[in-house]
Design a protein around this motif. Structure first.
Motif, PDB file in Angstrom:
ATOM      1  N   TYR A  11       0.830  -1.209   0.000  1.00 44.12           N
ATOM      2  CA  TYR A  11       0.000   0.000   0.000  1.00 44.12           C
ATOM      3  C   TYR A  11       0.864   1.259   0.000  1.00 44.12           C
ATOM      4  CZ  TYR A  11      -4.097  -2.921   1.098  1.00 44.12           C
ATOM      5  OH  TYR A  11      -5.113  -3.848   1.061  1.00 44.12           O
ATOM      6  N   ALA A  12       1.907   1.247   0.833  1.00 46.77           N
ATOM      7  CA  ALA A  12       2.811   2.399   0.890  1.00 46.77           C
ATOM      8  C   ALA A  12       3.542   2.571  -0.441  1.00 46.77           C
ATOM      9  CB  ALA A  12       3.805   2.238   2.030  1.00 46.77           C
ATOM     10  N   SER A  13       3.941   1.465  -1.058  1.00 47.91           N
ATOM     11  CA  SER A  13       4.653   1.520  -2.336  1.00 47.91           C
ATOM     12  C   SER A  13       3.763   2.096  -3.437  1.00 47.91           C
ATOM     13  CB  SER A  13       5.145   0.131  -2.736  1.00 47.91           C
ATOM     14  OG  SER A  13       6.121  -0.330  -1.831  1.00 47.91           O
ATOM     15  N   LYS A  25      10.578   8.073   3.405  1.00 43.88           N
ATOM     16  CA  LYS A  25       9.863   8.734   4.501  1.00 43.88           C
ATOM     17  C   LYS A  25       8.791   7.799   5.071  1.00 43.88           C
ATOM     18  CE  LYS A  25      10.707  13.339   2.607  1.00 43.88           C
ATOM     19  NZ  LYS A  25      10.104  14.588   2.081  1.00 43.88           N
ATOM     20  N   PRO A  26       8.472   7.944   6.350  1.00 39.79           N
ATOM     21  CA  PRO A  26       7.492   7.040   6.981  1.00 39.79           C
ATOM     22  C   PRO A  26       6.073   7.265   6.461  1.00 39.79           C
ATOM     23  CG  PRO A  26       8.133   8.778   8.507  1.00 39.79           C
ATOM     24  CD  PRO A  26       9.030   8.915   7.319  1.00 39.79           C
ATOM     25  N   ILE A  27       5.381   6.158   6.174  1.00 42.30           N
ATOM     26  CA  ILE A  27       4.011   6.202   5.656  1.00 42.30           C
ATOM     27  C   ILE A  27       3.161   5.184   6.410  1.00 42.30           C
ATOM     28  CG2 ILE A  27       2.540   5.716   3.645  1.00 42.30           C
ATOM     29  CD1 ILE A  27       4.824   6.572   1.857  1.00 42.30           C
ATOM     30  N   VAL A  28       1.932   5.572   6.731  1.00 41.05           N
ATOM     31  CA  VAL A  28       0.950   4.613   7.234  1.00 41.05           C
ATOM     32  C   VAL A  28      -0.328   4.767   6.419  1.00 41.05           C
ATOM     33  CG1 VAL A  28       1.868   4.544   9.580  1.00 41.05           C
ATOM     34  CG2 VAL A  28       0.033   6.153   9.023  1.00 41.05           C
ATOM     35  N   VAL A  29      -1.045   3.667   6.268  1.00 42.53           N
ATOM     36  CA  VAL A  29      -2.325   3.670   5.567  1.00 42.53           C
ATOM     37  C   VAL A  29      -3.396   3.225   6.549  1.00 42.53           C
ATOM     38  CG1 VAL A  29      -3.667   2.700   3.649  1.00 42.53           C
ATOM     39  CG2 VAL A  29      -1.226   3.179   3.353  1.00 42.53           C
ATOM     40  N   ILE A  38      -3.509  -0.072   8.913  1.00 42.43           N
ATOM     41  CA  ILE A  38      -3.528  -1.407   8.296  1.00 42.43           C
ATOM     42  C   ILE A  38      -2.284  -1.672   7.459  1.00 42.43           C
ATOM     43  CG2 ILE A  38      -6.042  -1.581   8.262  1.00 42.43           C
ATOM     44  CD1 ILE A  38      -5.926  -0.808   5.279  1.00 42.43           C
ATOM     45  N   ALA A  39      -1.443  -0.661   7.255  1.00 43.40           N
ATOM     46  CA  ALA A  39      -0.199  -0.852   6.500  1.00 43.40           C
ATOM     47  C   ALA A  39       0.813   0.191   6.930  1.00 43.40           C
ATOM     48  CB  ALA A  39      -0.466  -0.758   4.993  1.00 43.40           C
ATOM     49  N   ARG A  40       2.092  -0.226   6.952  1.00 44.31           N
ATOM     50  CA  ARG A  40       3.166   0.672   7.382  1.00 44.31           C
ATOM     51  C   ARG A  40       4.388   0.483   6.492  1.00 44.31           C
ATOM     52  NH1 ARG A  40       4.164  -2.343  12.709  1.00 44.31           N
ATOM     53  NH2 ARG A  40       3.805  -4.006  11.208  1.00 44.31           N
ATOM     54  N   SER A  41       5.055   1.571   6.201  1.00 49.26           N
ATOM     55  CA  SER A  41       6.342   1.450   5.525  1.00 49.26           C
ATOM     56  C   SER A  41       7.375   1.019   6.556  1.00 49.26           C
ATOM     57  CB  SER A  41       6.744   2.790   4.904  1.00 49.26           C
ATOM     58  OG  SER A  41       7.000   3.747   5.923  1.00 49.26           O
ATOM     59  N   ASN A  42       8.543   0.586   6.074  1.00 46.71           N
ATOM     60  CA  ASN A  42       9.605   0.171   7.003  1.00 46.71           C
ATOM     61  C   ASN A  42       9.989   1.298   7.949  1.00 46.71           C
ATOM     62  OD1 ASN A  42       9.788  -2.439   5.995  1.00 46.71           O
ATOM     63  ND2 ASN A  42      11.330  -1.905   4.477  1.00 46.71           N
ATOM     64  N   HIS A  68       3.600  10.385   7.187  1.00 45.02           N
ATOM     65  CA  HIS A  68       2.584  10.715   6.184  1.00 45.02           C
ATOM     66  C   HIS A  68       1.451   9.703   6.278  1.00 45.02           C
ATOM     67  CE1 HIS A  68       5.167  13.685   4.076  1.00 45.02           C
ATOM     68  NE2 HIS A  68       6.129  12.931   4.591  1.00 45.02           N
ATOM     69  N   VAL A  69       0.239  10.204   6.446  1.00 44.43           N
ATOM     70  CA  VAL A  69      -0.925   9.353   6.698  1.00 44.43           C
ATOM     71  C   VAL A  69      -1.864   9.393   5.492  1.00 44.43           C
ATOM     72  CG1 VAL A  69      -2.832   8.856   8.269  1.00 44.43           C
ATOM     73  CG2 VAL A  69      -0.714   9.871   9.153  1.00 44.43           C
ATOM     74  N   PHE A  70      -2.291   8.206   5.035  1.00 40.83           N
ATOM     75  CA  PHE A  70      -3.204   8.103   3.893  1.00 40.83           C
ATOM     76  C   PHE A  70      -4.422   7.268   4.260  1.00 40.83           C
ATOM     77  CE2 PHE A  70       0.872   8.944   1.901  1.00 40.83           C
ATOM     78  CZ  PHE A  70       0.555   9.849   0.890  1.00 40.83           C
ATOM     79  N   SER A  71      -5.578   7.677   3.727  1.00 41.76           N
ATOM     80  CA  SER A  71      -6.759   6.811   3.773  1.00 41.76           C
ATOM     81  C   SER A  71      -6.561   5.702   2.756  1.00 41.76           C
ATOM     82  CB  SER A  71      -8.018   7.610   3.434  1.00 41.76           C
ATOM     83  OG  SER A  71      -8.202   8.695   4.321  1.00 41.76           O
ATOM     84  N   ALA A  72      -7.129   4.531   3.026  1.00 41.75           N
ATOM     85  CA  ALA A  72      -6.976   3.395   2.111  1.00 41.75           C
ATOM     86  C   ALA A  72      -7.597   3.719   0.754  1.00 41.75           C
ATOM     87  CB  ALA A  72      -7.630   2.165   2.715  1.00 41.75           C
TER      88      ALA A  72
END
Length: 419
Positions: A11-13, A25-29, A38-42, A68-72
């Motif tokens: 999801y982050a990719s 950069k850090p990402i969560v979904v 429900i998803a995290r970058s390394n 950085h935060v994203f909605s699915a």
């Protein structure tokens, strides 16, 4: 030999493909309604963001750490997954799409290939064509391929994200490294039971007596044990029609009125019927459930479900919506704040093998109507044509405050390059 291809932090990719400034950069979904992670970058994992973290509790943590935060964006993720899987199917005559970001390839007969180079070639092609980074694990069985992929991900520099398990020495070393709870298909409950008898690693699991494994677990775990021993027991599986289809969602806000919940149930039933028609099946029973918001402890709680046996098999959106609402009326109670509901259809049969009844059958006109609706919705976009009882403005009333553009599935969101 089998290969398992797994998209890294999928999801982050997908978000990074169209936002290269987010690389590194850090990402969560977040889940539906921006509820939890429900998803995290390394990078986000390194910062300590746990899977399932509630978004409102971690809001300040996200800001403080520049996450950085994203909605699915499931429309984007689904389309990117399709692109990746289409490429992978070119590399083997047998491909099993295991999940949205994983696929098994059967490489039996590839004995004259340099499989390490073949894995790197697949990796390069997918990255060049889609921008998605992948890891490749190749081994004599599916379970060992899953383990090889785990090693490729764990040691990306040493393996260049592609690891081939050739020898018996590699197999034993990997099994001794893998903890029992991390074995594909074992799960938490089984791992607790195995640890009680001294099984701590995958290697310990392979030393167990076959009859003991079968007696205390099942034939599934016995096959997994043999697969980990290097004996091919798990084969590439063909895509089979689903045995049940579910559409469940949390509401954007608490709902108290029956008419509002009916609209949601209608939309859920329509979604189920569309998926049912895609596999050319009909259903014979339907389940509807509703529940209140258990996070609101100050409110009175209620949940219930009901299964209706349909008077005739059908895949008509009109008929399934009607039956779903009949079921809802039987379990709905006023003066409760409902937060989630769902529709599950079951008892599938091929649509060309329906046994007609003397007294009541599905309306034959619906067959042609549904076919026309599906064709229009497929060509013009999701839910251009709806039932009158549905909300005409949008399909899912979800909170998606941080939704990225649907770069590949919505014409107005396509990136414009100015030269």
């Amino acid at each position: 030999m089998f290969a398992l291809i797994d998209c890294n932090n999928f999801y982050a990719s997908c978000e990074r493909v169209f936002r290269p400034d987010l690389i590194g950069k850090p990402i969560v979904v977040l889940s539906n309604n921006d509820g939890c992670v429900i998803a995290r970058s390394n990078e986000a994992k390194t910062l300590g963001v746990p899977m399932g973290a509630l978004a409102f509790e971690y809001e300040s943590f996200f800001i403080q750490n520049g996450i950085h935060v994203f909605s699915a964006n499931f429309a984007l993720y689904g389309d990117m997954s399709h692109r990746v899987m289409t490429i992978l199917q070119e590399y083997s005559p047998e491909c099993e799409i295991y999940s949205i970001d994983e696929a098994f390839l059967n490489l039996n007969g590839f004995k004259h290939y340099n499989l390490q180079e073949y894995g790197l070639e697949i990796q390069k092609r997918v990255r060049k064509s889609t921008g998605i980074p992948i890891s490749v694990g190749i081994a004599p069985t599916k379970a060992l391929a899953k383990l090889a992929n785990r090693i490729a991900k764990k040691y990306p520099i040493r393996t260049t994200n592609s690891y081939v398990m050739h020898s018996e020495e590699q197999r034993i070393k990997a099994l001794k490294w893998l903890k029992i709870e991390d074995i594909w298909g074992i799960g938490r409950k089984h791992s607790i039971k195995l640890r009680e008898v001294g099984v701590k690693t995958a290697y310990d699991f392979t030393l167990l007596n076959d009859s003991w494994v079968k007696r205390n677990f099942s034939i599934v775990e016995l096959r997994l044990k043999h697969d980990l021993m290097g004996v091919q027991t798990l084969k590439i599986e063909d895509v089979k029609p689903k045995k049940n289809i579910a559409t469940t969602r949390s509401f954007e806000r608490n709902l108290t009125e029956l008419k509002d919940i009916k609209e949601r149930i209608t939309t859920f039933a329509v979604s189920c019927s569309e998926k049912l028609r895609q596999q050319h099946s009909v259903c014979t029973s339907i389940m509807v459930f509703i529940r209140t918001n258990y996070h609101r402890e100050e409110l009175e709680q209620y949940q219930n479900n009901i299964i209706l046996r349909l008077p005739f098999p059908t895949n008509s959106s009109i008929e399934l919506a009607k039956f779903a609402n009949q079921a809802l009326e039987l379990i709905f109670k006023p003066n409760f704040a409902y937060k989630k509901a769902g529709v599950i259809i079951m008892g599938f049969k091929p649509e060309d093998e329906i046994q007609l009844s003397l007294f009541e059958n599905s309306n034959p006109k619906h067959h042609f109507l549904m076919k026309t609706m599906d064709q229009i919705n497929n060509s013009l976009g999701q839910q251009k044509i709806k039932l009158a009882s549905q909300d005409l403005k949008k399909m899912w009333k979800m909170k998606q405050a941080r939704l990225s553009p649907r770069y590949t599935t919505k014409l107005s969101d396509i990136i414009i390059v100015k030269c």
